[in-house]
Design a protein around this motif. Sequence first.
Motif, PDB file in Angstrom:
ATOM      1  N   VAL A   1     106.209 -52.131 -90.879  1.00  0.00           N
ATOM      2  CA  VAL A   1     106.132 -52.911 -92.117  1.00  0.00           C
ATOM      3  C   VAL A   1     104.678 -53.284 -92.369  1.00  0.00           C
ATOM      4  O   VAL A   1     103.834 -53.210 -91.467  1.00  0.00           O
ATOM      5  CB  VAL A   1     106.997 -54.188 -92.041  1.00  0.00           C
ATOM      6  CG1 VAL A   1     108.469 -53.846 -91.934  1.00  0.00           C
ATOM      7  CG2 VAL A   1     106.566 -55.083 -90.881  1.00  0.00           C
TER       8      VAL A   1
ATOM      9  N   ASP B   1     101.938 -55.732 -95.277  1.00  0.00           N
ATOM     10  CA  ASP B   1     101.761 -56.538 -96.472  1.00  0.00           C
ATOM     11  C   ASP B   1     100.307 -56.433 -96.900  1.00  0.00           C
ATOM     12  O   ASP B   1      99.421 -56.160 -96.076  1.00  0.00           O
ATOM     13  CB  ASP B   1     102.164 -57.997 -96.268  1.00  0.00           C
ATOM     14  CG  ASP B   1     102.865 -58.557 -97.499  1.00  0.00           C
ATOM     15  OD1 ASP B   1     102.191 -58.696 -98.537  1.00  0.00           O
ATOM     16  OD2 ASP B   1     104.082 -58.803 -97.440  1.00  0.00           O
TER      17      ASP B   1
ATOM     18  N   HIS C   1     102.021 -64.274 -97.879  1.00  0.00           N
ATOM     19  CA  HIS C   1     102.056 -62.853 -97.501  1.00  0.00           C
ATOM     20  C   HIS C   1     102.529 -62.671 -96.068  1.00  0.00           C
ATOM     21  O   HIS C   1     103.262 -61.712 -95.764  1.00  0.00           O
ATOM     22  CB  HIS C   1     100.681 -62.225 -97.714  1.00  0.00           C
ATOM     23  CG  HIS C   1     100.371 -61.930 -99.146  1.00  0.00           C
ATOM     24  ND1 HIS C   1     100.887 -60.833 -99.801  1.00  0.00           N
ATOM     25  CD2 HIS C   1      99.619 -62.589-100.060  1.00  0.00           C
ATOM     26  CE1 HIS C   1     100.462 -60.823-101.053  1.00  0.00           C
ATOM     27  NE2 HIS C   1      99.686 -61.882-101.238  1.00  0.00           N
TER      28      HIS C   1
ATOM     29  N   ARG D   1     106.217 -63.028 -96.015  1.00  0.00           N
ATOM     30  CA  ARG D   1     106.901 -61.824 -96.484  1.00  0.00           C
ATOM     31  C   ARG D   1     106.850 -60.722 -95.423  1.00  0.00           C
ATOM     32  O   ARG D   1     107.812 -59.964 -95.252  1.00  0.00           O
ATOM     33  CB  ARG D   1     106.295 -61.334 -97.800  1.00  0.00           C
ATOM     34  CG  ARG D   1     107.107 -60.227 -98.448  1.00  0.00           C
ATOM     35  CD  ARG D   1     106.660 -59.912 -99.854  1.00  0.00           C
ATOM     36  NE  ARG D   1     105.313 -59.349 -99.884  1.00  0.00           N
ATOM     37  CZ  ARG D   1     104.744 -58.856-100.978  1.00  0.00           C
ATOM     38  NH1 ARG D   1     105.400 -58.877-102.124  1.00  0.00           N
ATOM     39  NH2 ARG D   1     103.521 -58.361-100.946  1.00  0.00           N
TER      40      ARG D   1
ATOM     41  N   SER E   1     110.067 -58.945 -93.893  1.00  0.00           N
ATOM     42  CA  SER E   1     110.230 -57.489 -93.871  1.00  0.00           C
ATOM     43  C   SER E   1     110.579 -57.004 -92.471  1.00  0.00           C
ATOM     44  O   SER E   1     111.463 -56.161 -92.291  1.00  0.00           O
ATOM     45  CB  SER E   1     108.941 -56.809 -94.350  1.00  0.00           C
ATOM     46  OG  SER E   1     108.690 -57.077 -95.712  1.00  0.00           O
TER      47      SER E   1
ATOM     48  N   ARG F   1     115.057 -48.242-103.328  1.00  0.00           N
ATOM     49  CA  ARG F   1     114.538 -48.515-101.981  1.00  0.00           C
ATOM     50  C   ARG F   1     115.683 -48.454-100.969  1.00  0.00           C
ATOM     51  O   ARG F   1     116.793 -48.904-101.248  1.00  0.00           O
ATOM     52  CB  ARG F   1     113.893 -49.895-101.914  1.00  0.00           C
ATOM     53  CG  ARG F   1     112.559 -50.011-102.645  1.00  0.00           C
ATOM     54  CD  ARG F   1     111.964 -51.386-102.396  1.00  0.00           C
ATOM     55  NE  ARG F   1     110.748 -51.622-103.154  1.00  0.00           N
ATOM     56  CZ  ARG F   1     109.535 -51.324-102.722  1.00  0.00           C
ATOM     57  NH1 ARG F   1     109.378 -50.781-101.529  1.00  0.00           N
ATOM     58  NH2 ARG F   1     108.471 -51.578-103.481  1.00  0.00           N
TER      59      ARG F   1
ATOM     60  N   LYS G   1     109.142 -54.532 -97.048  1.00  0.00           N
ATOM     61  CA  LYS G   1     107.944 -53.771 -97.412  1.00  0.00           C
ATOM     62  C   LYS G   1     107.607 -52.853 -96.234  1.00  0.00           C
ATOM     63  O   LYS G   1     106.767 -53.171 -95.392  1.00  0.00           O
ATOM     64  CB  LYS G   1     106.794 -54.724 -97.733  1.00  0.00           C
ATOM     65  CG  LYS G   1     105.655 -54.095 -98.530  1.00  0.00           C
ATOM     66  CD  LYS G   1     104.697 -55.171 -99.001  1.00  0.00           C
ATOM     67  CE  LYS G   1     103.517 -54.588 -99.767  1.00  0.00           C
ATOM     68  NZ  LYS G   1     103.911 -53.978-101.053  1.00  0.00           N
ATOM     69  N   SER G   2     108.306 -51.747 -96.173  1.00  0.00           N
ATOM     70  CA  SER G   2     108.141 -50.825 -95.056  1.00  0.00           C
ATOM     71  C   SER G   2     106.989 -49.859 -95.325  1.00  0.00           C
ATOM     72  O   SER G   2     106.523 -49.717 -96.456  1.00  0.00           O
ATOM     73  CB  SER G   2     109.433 -50.047 -94.813  1.00  0.00           C
ATOM     74  OG  SER G   2     109.592 -49.050 -95.798  1.00  0.00           O
TER      75      SER G   2
ATOM     76  N   TYR H   1     106.469 -44.730 -97.682  1.00  0.00           N
ATOM     77  CA  TYR H   1     106.101 -44.712 -99.092  1.00  0.00           C
ATOM     78  C   TYR H   1     106.135 -43.298 -99.674  1.00  0.00           C
ATOM     79  O   TYR H   1     105.399 -42.992-100.612  1.00  0.00           O
ATOM     80  CB  TYR H   1     104.716 -45.336 -99.273  1.00  0.00           C
ATOM     81  CG  TYR H   1     104.791 -46.777 -99.756  1.00  0.00           C
ATOM     82  CD1 TYR H   1     104.187 -47.181-100.939  1.00  0.00           C
ATOM     83  CD2 TYR H   1     105.498 -47.724 -99.037  1.00  0.00           C
ATOM     84  CE1 TYR H   1     104.268 -48.492-101.382  1.00  0.00           C
ATOM     85  CE2 TYR H   1     105.591 -49.033 -99.460  1.00  0.00           C
ATOM     86  CZ  TYR H   1     104.970 -49.414-100.641  1.00  0.00           C
ATOM     87  OH  TYR H   1     105.065 -50.710-101.084  1.00  0.00           O
TER      88      TYR H   1
ATOM     89  N   THR I   1     104.355 -50.403-106.710  1.00  0.00           N
ATOM     90  CA  THR I   1     103.603 -51.509-106.107  1.00  0.00           C
ATOM     91  C   THR I   1     103.519 -52.699-107.048  1.00  0.00           C
ATOM     92  O   THR I   1     102.580 -53.486-106.960  1.00  0.00           O
ATOM     93  CB  THR I   1     102.180 -51.062-105.710  1.00  0.00           C
ATOM     94  OG1 THR I   1     101.471 -50.625-106.881  1.00  0.00           O
ATOM     95  CG2 THR I   1     102.217 -49.940-104.689  1.00  0.00           C
TER      96      THR I   1
ATOM     97  N   LEU J   1     111.602 -55.925-104.177  1.00  0.00           N
ATOM     98  CA  LEU J   1     110.714 -56.634-103.275  1.00  0.00           C
ATOM     99  C   LEU J   1     109.987 -57.674-104.115  1.00  0.00           C
ATOM    100  O   LEU J   1     109.203 -57.324-104.993  1.00  0.00           O
ATOM    101  CB  LEU J   1     109.715 -55.670-102.635  1.00  0.00           C
ATOM    102  CG  LEU J   1     108.705 -56.290-101.683  1.00  0.00           C
ATOM    103  CD1 LEU J   1     109.396 -56.776-100.413  1.00  0.00           C
ATOM    104  CD2 LEU J   1     107.603 -55.302-101.335  1.00  0.00           C
TER     105      LEU J   1
ATOM    106  N   GLY K   1     107.353 -59.925-105.294  1.00  0.00           N
ATOM    107  CA  GLY K   1     105.924 -60.035-105.061  1.00  0.00           C
ATOM    108  C   GLY K   1     105.428 -61.467-105.095  1.00  0.00           C
ATOM    109  O   GLY K   1     106.013 -62.328-105.763  1.00  0.00           O
TER     110      GLY K   1
END
Length: 275
Positions: free
Chosen positions: A31, A33, A48, A51, A55, A137, A143-144, A147, A179, A198, A200
Amino acid sequence: MLIYYVDGKFVPAEKAVIPVDDLALLRGIGVFDLLRTYNGKPYFLDAHIDRLENSAQKIDLALPWTHDEIKDVVKATLAKNDIPEANVRIVVTGGSSTDFMTPAGPPRLLVLVSPIPKLPDSWYTDGVKIISWEVERTIPGAKSIDYISASLALKKAAAQGAIEALYIDRNGLALECTTSNVFAFTGETLITPGRGILSGVTRKVVLELAERLFPIDIRDISRSELVAADEVFITGTGKGLVPVVQVDEDTIGDGRPGKKTRQLMAEIKRYTQAH
């Protein structure tokens, strides 16, 4: 010369490596950030890291560091780099694996910094184009580091003169961009999706600032409703708030950044300068 933090050590960027048996490389397990600095200080660092921890929990990756330990590493990494304004990427890998599938060692913590690139002024004065991309997703809210879908979507977007790709689910709902989070004004009401996304940090700031200015409706929104909205914009750590004037071949409103979007842009600027 940039200095990174890699698994307990500060090293020059060109010497930053992790073992080839790390599950981040073998299986895409990890994960991350991303945050940025303003006036050299990390912006919403605690949020952050929160988060990042969330994650990791969602993919069942146990973190051996406390919140404050990660925070100290980020600050120390910034202190070792002479960058006026930086992007800061915090990465937690899956750790080494002897069978190339299950963890055999603890996760690794990486902190990478880089100068913030200047984005075109036209994004904010004239607005941008985004495209739609049918994908969801695997684990919303995590937030892995996987991508692949985002990379393919952004390549398709660039080929069509767009800066972002909007994820559309199997039911035709607009979720978020690769993003960025997405918002729309219909009349005076500000609408943004609340499920399958996700959330933000910049999205949260926008909602806090907007709640005293406009009615807010956090709910599902279809692609067809989105392109029929009066105004659309996207938000993200690196880009801030960017007006969207075109989705695929559909023009949003009159094709220019709307009044309410510009009002929120001014509010965010004032808020950032104050904090």
